[in-house]
Design a protein around this motif. Structure first.
Motif, mmCIF file in Angstrom:
data_model
loop_
_atom_site.group_PDB
_atom_site.id
_atom_site.type_symbol
_atom_site.label_atom_id
_atom_site.label_comp_id
_atom_site.label_asym_id
_atom_site.label_seq_id
_atom_site.Cartn_x
_atom_site.Cartn_y
_atom_site.Cartn_z
ATOM 1 N N GLU A 40 0.851 -1.191 0.000
ATOM 2 C CA GLU A 40 0.000 0.000 0.000
ATOM 3 C C GLU A 40 0.884 1.238 0.000
ATOM 4 O OE1 GLU A 40 -3.982 1.658 2.346
ATOM 5 O OE2 GLU A 40 -2.642 0.239 3.347
ATOM 6 N N ILE A 41 0.528 2.206 -0.842
ATOM 7 C CA ILE A 41 1.245 3.479 -0.848
ATOM 8 C C ILE A 41 0.223 4.606 -0.755
ATOM 9 C CG2 ILE A 41 3.236 2.663 -2.142
ATOM 10 C CD1 ILE A 41 2.015 3.904 -4.645
ATOM 11 N N GLY A 42 0.575 5.621 -0.008
ATOM 12 C CA GLY A 42 -0.314 6.767 0.095
ATOM 13 C C GLY A 42 -0.322 7.379 1.474
ATOM 14 N N LEU A 43 -1.378 8.151 1.735
ATOM 15 C CA LEU A 43 -1.561 8.815 3.021
ATOM 16 C C LEU A 43 -2.406 7.906 3.897
ATOM 17 C CD1 LEU A 43 -2.481 12.387 1.643
ATOM 18 C CD2 LEU A 43 -0.200 11.370 1.982
ATOM 19 N N THR A 44 -1.767 7.122 4.707
ATOM 20 C CA THR A 44 -2.466 6.103 5.488
ATOM 21 C C THR A 44 -2.506 6.494 6.961
ATOM 22 O OG1 THR A 44 -0.400 4.848 5.690
ATOM 23 C CG2 THR A 44 -1.866 4.243 3.897
ATOM 24 N N GLY A 45 -3.580 7.157 7.341
ATOM 25 C CA GLY A 45 -3.781 7.507 8.739
ATOM 26 C C GLY A 45 -3.173 8.823 9.167
ATOM 27 N N ASP A 46 -2.403 9.466 8.287
ATOM 28 C CA ASP A 46 -1.858 10.804 8.571
ATOM 29 C C ASP A 46 -1.529 11.453 7.238
ATOM 30 O OD1 ASP A 46 0.633 9.747 7.718
ATOM 31 O OD2 ASP A 46 1.141 9.143 9.758
ATOM 32 N N ASP A 47 -0.799 12.561 7.247
ATOM 33 C CA ASP A 47 -0.481 13.253 6.006
ATOM 34 C C ASP A 47 0.930 12.979 5.509
ATOM 35 O OD1 ASP A 47 -2.976 14.325 5.649
ATOM 36 O OD2 ASP A 47 -2.525 16.239 6.618
ATOM 37 N N ASP A 48 1.632 12.023 6.131
ATOM 38 C CA ASP A 48 2.909 11.574 5.601
ATOM 39 C C ASP A 48 2.650 10.550 4.503
ATOM 40 O OD1 ASP A 48 4.213 13.160 7.489
ATOM 41 O OD2 ASP A 48 4.276 11.529 8.968
ATOM 42 N N PHE A 49 3.607 10.407 3.587
ATOM 43 C CA PHE A 49 3.450 9.451 2.490
ATOM 44 C C PHE A 49 4.140 8.150 2.874
ATOM 45 C CE2 PHE A 49 3.984 7.625 -1.752
ATOM 46 C CZ PHE A 49 2.741 7.901 -2.310
ATOM 47 N N HIS A 50 3.351 7.061 2.921
ATOM 48 C CA HIS A 50 3.838 5.778 3.424
ATOM 49 C C HIS A 50 3.993 4.753 2.300
ATOM 50 C CE1 HIS A 50 2.981 6.606 7.807
ATOM 51 N NE2 HIS A 50 2.211 7.522 7.226
ATOM 52 N N PHE A 51 5.007 3.917 2.462
ATOM 53 C CA PHE A 51 5.184 2.725 1.641
ATOM 54 C C PHE A 51 5.066 1.537 2.584
ATOM 55 C CE2 PHE A 51 7.184 6.111 -0.619
ATOM 56 C CZ PHE A 51 7.046 5.832 -1.975
ATOM 57 N N LYS A 52 3.985 0.758 2.437
ATOM 58 C CA LYS A 52 3.736 -0.340 3.364
ATOM 59 C C LYS A 52 3.681 -1.666 2.620
ATOM 60 C CE LYS A 52 1.051 2.183 6.839
ATOM 61 N NZ LYS A 52 -0.147 2.108 7.708
ATOM 62 N N VAL A 53 4.006 -2.744 3.335
ATOM 63 C CA VAL A 53 3.912 -4.090 2.775
ATOM 64 C C VAL A 53 3.277 -5.009 3.809
ATOM 65 C CG1 VAL A 53 5.842 -3.851 1.169
ATOM 66 C CG2 VAL A 53 6.278 -4.604 3.519
ATOM 67 N N SER A 54 2.739 -6.128 3.300
ATOM 68 C CA SER A 54 2.115 -7.106 4.190
ATOM 69 C C SER A 54 2.356 -8.502 3.630
ATOM 70 C CB SER A 54 0.613 -6.850 4.300
ATOM 71 O OG SER A 54 -0.020 -7.876 5.056
ATOM 72 N N ALA A 55 2.585 -9.439 4.513
ATOM 73 C CA ALA A 55 2.769 -10.833 4.100
ATOM 74 C C ALA A 55 1.468 -11.604 4.110
ATOM 75 C CB ALA A 55 3.780 -11.515 5.018
ATOM 76 N N ASP A 56 0.456 -11.078 4.838
ATOM 77 C CA ASP A 56 -0.778 -11.844 4.992
ATOM 78 C C ASP A 56 -2.047 -11.062 4.677
ATOM 79 O OD1 ASP A 56 -0.890 -10.102 7.121
ATOM 80 O OD2 ASP A 56 -0.630 -11.641 8.659
ATOM 81 N N GLY A 57 -1.921 -9.780 4.343
ATOM 82 C CA GLY A 57 -3.099 -8.987 4.018
ATOM 83 C C GLY A 57 -3.768 -8.344 5.202
ATOM 84 N N SER A 58 -3.288 -8.647 6.419
ATOM 85 C CA SER A 58 -3.906 -8.060 7.611
ATOM 86 C C SER A 58 -2.934 -7.181 8.389
ATOM 87 C CB SER A 58 -4.469 -9.163 8.514
ATOM 88 O OG SER A 58 -3.450 -10.056 8.910
ATOM 89 N N THR A 59 -1.702 -7.615 8.508
ATOM 90 C CA THR A 59 -0.690 -6.835 9.223
ATOM 91 C C THR A 59 0.215 -6.142 8.206
ATOM 92 O OG1 THR A 59 -0.686 -8.387 11.079
ATOM 93 C CG2 THR A 59 1.208 -6.898 10.872
ATOM 94 N N PHE A 60 0.192 -4.824 8.212
ATOM 95 C CA PHE A 60 1.012 -4.043 7.287
ATOM 96 C C PHE A 60 2.158 -3.389 8.047
ATOM 97 C CE2 PHE A 60 -2.605 -4.609 4.621
ATOM 98 C CZ PHE A 60 -2.152 -4.453 3.321
ATOM 99 N N ARG A 61 3.308 -3.378 7.404
ATOM 100 C CA ARG A 61 4.497 -2.765 8.002
ATOM 101 C C ARG A 61 4.988 -1.636 7.105
ATOM 102 N NH1 ARG A 61 6.372 -6.017 12.060
ATOM 103 N NH2 ARG A 61 5.723 -8.204 12.029
ATOM 104 N N ASP A 62 5.276 -0.510 7.731
ATOM 105 C CA ASP A 62 5.879 0.594 6.998
ATOM 106 C C ASP A 62 7.297 0.227 6.609
ATOM 107 O OD1 ASP A 62 4.364 3.019 6.520
ATOM 108 O OD2 ASP A 62 4.059 3.104 8.680
ATOM 109 N N GLY A 63 7.635 0.398 5.339
ATOM 110 C CA GLY A 63 9.006 0.207 4.908
ATOM 111 C C GLY A 63 9.725 1.531 4.768
ATOM 112 N N LEU A 64 8.952 2.568 4.401
ATOM 113 C CA LEU A 64 9.539 3.881 4.164
ATOM 114 C C LEU A 64 8.461 4.920 4.356
ATOM 115 C CD1 LEU A 64 12.455 4.595 3.234
ATOM 116 C CD2 LEU A 64 11.555 4.802 0.915
#
Length: 273
Positions: free
Chosen positions: A183-207
């Motif tokens: 997932e990329i975008g404004l997720t929960g705030d106004d910072d731009f996030h790059f997130k990944v998930s191995a299972d579709g439920s738990t996402f981790r910010d990478g950058l």
């Protein structure tokens, strides 16, 4: 009343002779108006060799046999011109331009422009929309082309995702088998996030790119919570010791995964708190 109020089809009189004449006249009107297809709407004078049943819209300024019939439907029937004034809502398909026209009561206009902006509750392209996905499409490619300066555009193209407030999300979610993986975008705030998930439920910010400063921020990990690494992966270890810092007093350092361990970039030694 001797005719119908809308299409002006003649009624048969119970006592009239030659009822077939009246009946055939009504059929001719229907033949011209029902599923009407005009050759074009640009002529002001009759064509030289019309085909039986062919129809035109008389352009403004009609001349010759078309004089006085501006904007009427002109049909060549039984070797003569028959004219039909349109009523509001009359439809005619323009064969020359492949555009359906509608009479508004004052002018012939393309049907699309008469309908105005469409407001749809749901739309599906190649699939059925549902309540959770009111705009749904099943396809392989999407093209959004900028309107150029030669067509009253700017030549630019911008796609906008707008969220209600800073705490909401505006993002692109990439899925595998309808399960989220990135997932990329404004997720929960106004910072731009790059997130990944191995299972579709738990996402981790990478950058993360911080909105206030534009700073590129790797997501920090503590030494005790370092993830499994892959060769060449880089992270920021928030409590790792820099060169010269005492045990337990680390202020953080960038690390790279190499040789089976997370190592400080500065001297390739294993990170420690």
């Amino acid at each position: 009343m001797s005719q119908t109020p809308n299409l002006h089809l003649p009624f048969l009189d119970a006592n009239q002779n030659q009822k077939t004449v009246t009946h055939n006249a009504a059929l001719s009107i229907l033949d011209a108006l029902v599923q009407c297809a005009i050759r074009n709407a640009t002529l002001t004078a009759p064509p030289a060799a019309p085909g039986d049943g062919q129809c035109w819209i008389v352009a403004s300024g009609g001349t010759g046999l078309w004089a006085g019939h501006d904007l009427n439907l002109a049909a060549w029937q039984d070797g003569a011109w028959a004219f039909y004034p349109p009523g509001p809502g009359t439809l005619a398909y323009n064969v020359a331009t492949s555009v359906p026209l509608i009479w508004t009561g004052a002018a012939w206009v393309p049907l699309g422009s008469a309908l105005g902006p469409l407001q749809l509750a749901a739309l599906g392209i190649g699939t059925a929309p549902d309540a959770g996905n009111p705009l749904s499409a099943t396809l392989n490619n999407i093209l959004l082309n900028a309107l150029g300066t030669g067509s009253s555009g700017s030549g630019d193209l911008r796609v906008k995702l707008n969220k209600q407030a800073a705490g909401n999300t505006a993002s692109f979610l990439f899925q595998d088998g309808f399960s989220g993986r990135a997932e990329i975008g404004l997720t929960g705030d106004d910072d731009f996030h790059f997130k990944v998930s191995a299972d579709g439920s738990t996402f981790r910010d990478g950058l993360k790119i911080t909105a206030a400063t534009g700073a590129l921020t790797p997501i920090p990990y503590a030494v005790a919570a370092l993830p499994a690494g892959t060769l060449g992966a880089m992270i920021f270890v928030s409590n790792a010791r820099k060169i010269g810092e005492a045990a337990g007093a680390g202020t953080g350092t960038m690390a790279v995964f190499s040789g089976g361990a997370w190592r400080r970039l500065s001297d390739d030694s294993a990170v420690a708190a």
